[in-house]
Motif scaffolding. Structure first.
Motif, PDB file in Angstrom:
ATOM      1  N   VAL A   1       0.891  -1.254  -0.114  1.00 48.06           N
ATOM      2  CA  VAL A   1      -0.066  -0.067  -0.075  1.00 48.06           C
ATOM      3  C   VAL A   1       1.193   1.282   0.139  1.00 48.06           C
ATOM      4  CG1 VAL A   1      -1.692  -1.074   1.360  1.00 48.06           C
ATOM      5  CG2 VAL A   1      -0.043   0.227   2.589  1.00 48.06           C
ATOM      6  N   SER A   2       2.176   1.213   0.359  1.00 41.80           N
ATOM      7  CA  SER A   2       2.928   2.321   0.405  1.00 41.80           C
ATOM      8  C   SER A   2       3.185   3.313  -0.847  1.00 41.80           C
ATOM      9  CB  SER A   2       4.427   1.784   1.124  1.00 41.80           C
ATOM     10  OG  SER A   2       4.249   1.451   2.323  1.00 41.80           O
ATOM     11  N   ARG A   3       3.611   2.446  -1.918  1.00 44.38           N
ATOM     12  CA  ARG A   3       3.810   3.476  -3.004  1.00 44.38           C
ATOM     13  C   ARG A   3       2.503   3.858  -3.686  1.00 44.38           C
ATOM     14  NH1 ARG A   3       5.730  -0.326  -5.863  1.00 44.38           N
ATOM     15  NH2 ARG A   3       4.132  -0.531  -7.440  1.00 44.38           N
ATOM     16  N   PRO A   4       1.334   3.253  -3.837  1.00 41.18           N
ATOM     17  CA  PRO A   4       0.051   3.761  -4.136  1.00 41.18           C
ATOM     18  C   PRO A   4      -0.619   4.865  -3.288  1.00 41.18           C
ATOM     19  CG  PRO A   4       0.061   1.468  -4.193  1.00 41.18           C
ATOM     20  CD  PRO A   4       1.262   1.623  -3.472  1.00 41.18           C
ATOM     21  N   SER A   5       0.135   4.982  -1.974  1.00 39.97           N
ATOM     22  CA  SER A   5      -0.538   6.229  -1.253  1.00 39.97           C
ATOM     23  C   SER A   5       0.101   7.341  -1.610  1.00 39.97           C
ATOM     24  CB  SER A   5      -0.038   5.578   0.221  1.00 39.97           C
ATOM     25  OG  SER A   5      -0.660   4.531   0.681  1.00 39.97           O
ATOM     26  N   ILE A   6       0.901   7.375  -2.542  1.00 41.27           N
ATOM     27  CA  ILE A   6       1.663   8.738  -3.010  1.00 41.27           C
ATOM     28  C   ILE A   6       0.779   9.094  -4.116  1.00 41.27           C
ATOM     29  CG2 ILE A   6       3.833   9.758  -4.066  1.00 41.27           C
ATOM     30  CD1 ILE A   6       5.569   7.464  -2.722  1.00 41.27           C
ATOM     31  N   PRO A   7       0.410  10.400  -4.251  1.00 39.76           N
ATOM     32  CA  PRO A   7      -0.521  10.901  -5.248  1.00 39.76           C
ATOM     33  C   PRO A   7      -0.023  10.804  -6.683  1.00 39.76           C
ATOM     34  CG  PRO A   7      -0.126  12.885  -3.458  1.00 39.76           C
ATOM     35  CD  PRO A   7       0.656  11.419  -3.184  1.00 39.76           C
ATOM     36  N   ASP A   8      -0.871  10.613  -7.530  1.00 36.15           N
ATOM     37  CA  ASP A   8      -0.518  10.719  -8.980  1.00 36.15           C
ATOM     38  C   ASP A   8       0.372  11.601  -9.295  1.00 36.15           C
ATOM     39  OD1 ASP A   8      -1.744   8.043  -9.091  1.00 36.15           O
ATOM     40  OD2 ASP A   8      -3.441   8.937  -9.923  1.00 36.15           O
ATOM     41  N   GLY A   9       1.400  11.551 -10.057  1.00 41.05           N
ATOM     42  CA  GLY A   9       2.171  12.394 -10.941  1.00 41.05           C
ATOM     43  C   GLY A   9       3.280  12.909 -10.048  1.00 41.05           C
ATOM     44  N   VAL A  10       3.600  12.515  -8.753  1.00 40.61           N
ATOM     45  CA  VAL A  10       4.461  12.854  -7.986  1.00 40.61           C
ATOM     46  C   VAL A  10       5.932  11.866  -8.516  1.00 40.61           C
ATOM     47  CG1 VAL A  10       5.523  12.671  -5.631  1.00 40.61           C
ATOM     48  CG2 VAL A  10       3.230  13.641  -5.995  1.00 40.61           C
ATOM     49  N   LEU A  11       5.387  10.672  -8.550  1.00 37.77           N
ATOM     50  CA  LEU A  11       6.512   9.654  -8.716  1.00 37.77           C
ATOM     51  C   LEU A  11       6.659   9.476 -10.488  1.00 37.77           C
ATOM     52  CD1 LEU A  11       5.896   6.849  -6.318  1.00 37.77           C
ATOM     53  CD2 LEU A  11       7.451   8.704  -6.113  1.00 37.77           C
ATOM     54  N   THR A  12       8.090   9.042 -10.829  1.00 33.87           N
ATOM     55  CA  THR A  12       8.255   8.834 -12.238  1.00 33.87           C
ATOM     56  C   THR A  12       8.564   7.438 -12.291  1.00 33.87           C
ATOM     57  OG1 THR A  12       9.223  11.175 -12.879  1.00 33.87           O
ATOM     58  CG2 THR A  12       9.635   9.216 -14.465  1.00 33.87           C
ATOM     59  N   ALA A  13       7.820   6.524 -12.941  1.00 31.43           N
ATOM     60  CA  ALA A  13       8.115   5.128 -12.973  1.00 31.43           C
ATOM     61  C   ALA A  13       8.832   4.760 -14.095  1.00 31.43           C
ATOM     62  CB  ALA A  13       6.709   4.305 -12.926  1.00 31.43           C
ATOM     63  N   PHE A  14       9.939   3.596 -13.975  1.00 28.94           N
ATOM     64  CA  PHE A  14      10.439   3.323 -15.029  1.00 28.94           C
ATOM     65  C   PHE A  14      10.228   1.702 -15.248  1.00 28.94           C
ATOM     66  CE2 PHE A  14      12.555   7.072 -13.823  1.00 28.94           C
ATOM     67  CZ  PHE A  14      13.045   7.647 -14.769  1.00 28.94           C
ATOM     68  N   GLU A  15       9.850   1.153 -16.095  1.00 34.09           N
ATOM     69  CA  GLU A  15       9.818  -0.304 -16.283  1.00 34.09           C
ATOM     70  C   GLU A  15      10.050  -0.878 -17.354  1.00 34.09           C
ATOM     71  OE1 GLU A  15       6.172  -2.960 -14.537  1.00 34.09           O
ATOM     72  OE2 GLU A  15       5.553  -1.173 -15.659  1.00 34.09           O
ATOM     73  N   HIS A  16      10.670  -2.231 -17.417  1.00 34.48           N
ATOM     74  CA  HIS A  16      11.070  -2.812 -18.441  1.00 34.48           C
ATOM     75  C   HIS A  16      10.377  -4.502 -18.302  1.00 34.48           C
ATOM     76  CE1 HIS A  16      13.214  -4.391 -22.032  1.00 34.48           C
ATOM     77  NE2 HIS A  16      13.634  -5.621 -21.157  1.00 34.48           N
ATOM     78  N   LEU A  17       9.597  -4.972 -19.219  1.00 34.84           N
ATOM     79  CA  LEU A  17       9.088  -6.190 -19.000  1.00 34.84           C
ATOM     80  C   LEU A  17       9.891  -7.187 -20.070  1.00 34.84           C
ATOM     81  CD1 LEU A  17       5.327  -5.553 -18.856  1.00 34.84           C
ATOM     82  CD2 LEU A  17       6.805  -5.790 -17.023  1.00 34.84           C
ATOM     83  N   TYR A  18      10.229  -8.214 -19.649  1.00 34.84           N
ATOM     84  CA  TYR A  18      10.850  -9.340 -20.360  1.00 34.84           C
ATOM     85  C   TYR A  18       9.937 -10.436 -20.911  1.00 34.84           C
ATOM     86  CZ  TYR A  18      14.873  -7.134 -17.666  1.00 34.84           C
ATOM     87  OH  TYR A  18      15.735  -6.471 -17.293  1.00 34.84           O
ATOM     88  N   PRO A  19      10.338 -10.841 -22.023  1.00 35.80           N
ATOM     89  CA  PRO A  19       9.292 -11.800 -22.935  1.00 35.80           C
ATOM     90  C   PRO A  19       9.489 -13.222 -22.266  1.00 35.80           C
ATOM     91  CG  PRO A  19      11.327 -11.136 -24.065  1.00 35.80           C
ATOM     92  CD  PRO A  19      11.444 -10.421 -22.865  1.00 35.80           C
ATOM     93  N   PHE A  20       9.689 -13.323 -20.897  1.00 29.20           N
ATOM     94  CA  PHE A  20       9.855 -14.731 -20.559  1.00 29.20           C
ATOM     95  C   PHE A  20       9.536 -14.502 -18.703  1.00 29.20           C
ATOM     96  CE2 PHE A  20      14.077 -12.949 -21.431  1.00 29.20           C
ATOM     97  CZ  PHE A  20      14.242 -12.681 -19.827  1.00 29.20           C
ATOM     98  N   ALA A  21       9.164 -15.707 -18.412  1.00 30.11           N
ATOM     99  CA  ALA A  21       9.206 -15.927 -16.869  1.00 30.11           C
ATOM    100  C   ALA A  21      10.134 -17.096 -16.398  1.00 30.11           C
ATOM    101  CB  ALA A  21       7.664 -16.180 -16.516  1.00 30.11           C
ATOM    102  N   TRP A  22      10.408 -17.200 -15.065  1.00 30.94           N
ATOM    103  CA  TRP A  22      10.862 -18.307 -14.413  1.00 30.94           C
ATOM    104  C   TRP A  22       9.908 -19.437 -13.679  1.00 30.94           C
ATOM    105  CZ3 TRP A  22      15.964 -16.957 -11.391  1.00 30.94           C
ATOM    106  CH2 TRP A  22      16.822 -16.278 -12.211  1.00 30.94           C
ATOM    107  N   LEU A  23      10.112 -20.628 -14.395  1.00 29.05           N
ATOM    108  CA  LEU A  23       9.432 -21.715 -13.539  1.00 29.05           C
ATOM    109  C   LEU A  23      10.486 -22.254 -12.455  1.00 29.05           C
ATOM    110  CD1 LEU A  23       7.691 -23.997 -12.790  1.00 29.05           C
ATOM    111  CD2 LEU A  23       8.409 -25.297 -14.740  1.00 29.05           C
ATOM    112  N   GLY A  24      10.142 -21.901 -11.047  1.00 25.91           N
ATOM    113  CA  GLY A  24      10.961 -22.259 -10.041  1.00 25.91           C
ATOM    114  C   GLY A  24      10.541 -23.398  -9.318  1.00 25.91           C
ATOM    115  N   ILE A  25      11.408 -24.424  -8.720  1.00 27.27           N
ATOM    116  CA  ILE A  25      11.085 -25.391  -7.909  1.00 27.27           C
ATOM    117  C   ILE A  25      12.118 -25.426  -6.770  1.00 27.27           C
ATOM    118  CG2 ILE A  25       9.999 -26.885  -9.950  1.00 27.27           C
ATOM    119  CD1 ILE A  25      12.604 -28.468  -9.564  1.00 27.27           C
ATOM    120  N   LEU A  26      11.590 -26.254  -5.676  1.00 29.52           N
ATOM    121  CA  LEU A  26      12.545 -26.548  -4.606  1.00 29.52           C
ATOM    122  C   LEU A  26      12.279 -27.987  -4.149  1.00 29.52           C
ATOM    123  CD1 LEU A  26      14.168 -25.077  -2.227  1.00 29.52           C
ATOM    124  CD2 LEU A  26      12.133 -25.476  -0.863  1.00 29.52           C
ATOM    125  N   ALA A  27      13.427 -28.561  -4.544  1.00 28.61           N
ATOM    126  CA  ALA A  27      13.281 -30.150  -4.397  1.00 28.61           C
ATOM    127  C   ALA A  27      14.168 -30.636  -3.485  1.00 28.61           C
ATOM    128  CB  ALA A  27      13.893 -30.611  -5.911  1.00 28.61           C
TER     129      ALA A  27
END
Length: 385
Positions: A163-189
């Motif tokens: 809840v912390s970051r969304p509590s800051i009003p819109d327009g105050v923060l500048t967000a930088f984001e990069h999405l990768y075209p894959f995910a990780w399937l992780g297991i614990l064995a």
């Protein structure tokens, strides 16, 4: 209720910050929406940089860690069926530590409770108020009762979805984001590790990682499409792909399999918000930034944040907190992006040739290997530009 610092989130960032403040005589209240059992069993990262271990040791929280950890002086880059050892300790002067995040959280929770200062579990409806005033407030519900916590400042250590970051009003923060075209399937064995060190594998079928959490638990990852479903990955398929991607020309090496006790699919993204503060609210860890897991930086970056925040609180230099942290954040973001881009397969022959060229250069050039080792082992908390 009244305190000096309200800490939202009882992950490693929030709990380390609480202990750093306690040692300086600064009162805090930690609020956590999950149960104690949940946060102590949640499987997350396991690679600790020497700077993180040093800090935990300095504040008296590394006893069990030092007794039970696995120390790695290097890692392996596997491609073209050949493993290439990178001697991290020899090149960077320090080793890395393997110690499960859930084990660290157990230590941190116990230390917090030993101080007698408040750690409140299972709180809901957390809301932050009056962030630009001298007396911010946090309201929440516990045991069906609405509570109000007055404080001097708030530390938002509650992760990307908190809840912390969304509590800051819109327009105050500048967000930088990069999405990768894959995910990780992780297991614990439940299986002994198949190697003494981490193995990062580049393969035509996709990236794979062999890691570990203890002498009896192995952590393994596979690159999968971002929309993949766990139902499409029965145990047999998981182990088959791990054997394929971790295979090598050495016939004596084989992957040790065992019962899978935990599995998940996690998308990869890079994310940063600037600044990391607004009024009397200060963001730390995943609340402010996300790094792809390839470089094993997330937990360490969170601890670096709260080390800087604790120092800023003690020295009353809060205005410089964001700038100080972001220098390190962007250094770590670049390394994590670079390592991720080098090791994960994409459907582009040109990029494939570039990746192999970089891997061959990294494993043949002492200068390139030294730069890699320095960034992987991690920079000191008081540096990082």
């Amino acid at each position: 209720m009244r305190t000096q610092v309200a800490i939202i989130g009882a992950g490693p960032a929030g709990l380390v910050l609480a202990h750093l403040l306690h040692l300086q005589g600064i009162d805090s209240v930690v609020l956590e929406r999950q149960t104690r059992e949940h946060i102590e069993r949640r499987i997350r990262a396991g690679v600790l940089e020497p700077a993180t271990v040093d800090l935990l040791q300095e504040i008296g929280l590394a006893g069990r860690l030092l007794a039970e950890r696995l120390v790695h002086k290097g890692l392996e880059l596997l491609f073209d069926g050949v493993g290439h050892h990178v001697p991290l300790a020899e090149l960077a002067g320090r080793e890395i530590t393997i110690y499960g995040q859930h084990e660290l959280v157990k230590d941190l929770v116990a230390a917090r409770l030993d101080t007698g200062r408040p750690l409140l579990f299972e709180v809901s409806d957390v809301a932050l108020h009056d962030l630009t005033s001298d007396r911010p407030r946090v309201t929440f519900v516990q045991d069906g009762q609405t509570q109000e916590l007055q404080c001097d400042l708030i530390a938002g250590c509650d992760g990307f979805h908190g809840v912390s970051r969304p509590s800051i009003p819109d327009g105050v923060l500048t967000a930088f984001e990069h999405l990768y075209p894959f995910a990780w399937l992780g297991i614990l064995a439940q299986a002994p590790p198949s190697a003494d060190e981490l193995i990062y594998a580049y393969h035509r079928e996709g990236f794979a990682l062999h890691s570990m959490r203890s002498p009896h638990l192995t952590r393994l990852y596979l690159q999968v499409p971002p929309d993949e479903q766990l139902a499409d990955w029965p145990d047999e398929r998981i182990w088959e792909q791990l054997r394929v991607r971790l295979a090598r020309d050495d016939p004596a090496w084989q992957l040790t399999a065992g019962p899978i006790v935990e599995r998940s699919i996690t998308a990869h993204r890079s994310f940063v918000v600037e600044p990391m503060q607004y009024g009397r609210l200060f963001l730390a860890g995943d609340a402010a930034h996300i790094v792809p897991a390839t470089g094993a930086k997330g937990l360490n970056l969170a601890v670096a944040d709260v080390a800087a925040l604790a120092q800023a609180i003690v020295e009353n230099r809060l205005d410089g907190y964001s700038e100080r942290c972001l220098r390190r954040v962007w250094r770590v973001q670049h390394f994590s992006w670079w390592m991720t881009s080098m090791l994960h397969r994409v459907a582009d022959p040109f990029t494939e040739r570039l990746q192999l060229s970089q891997l061959r250069y990294l494993t043949s050039s002492p200068a390139a290997a030294t730069s890699f080792a320095e960034n992987y082992v991690g920079l000191p908390f008081d540096g990082g530009n």
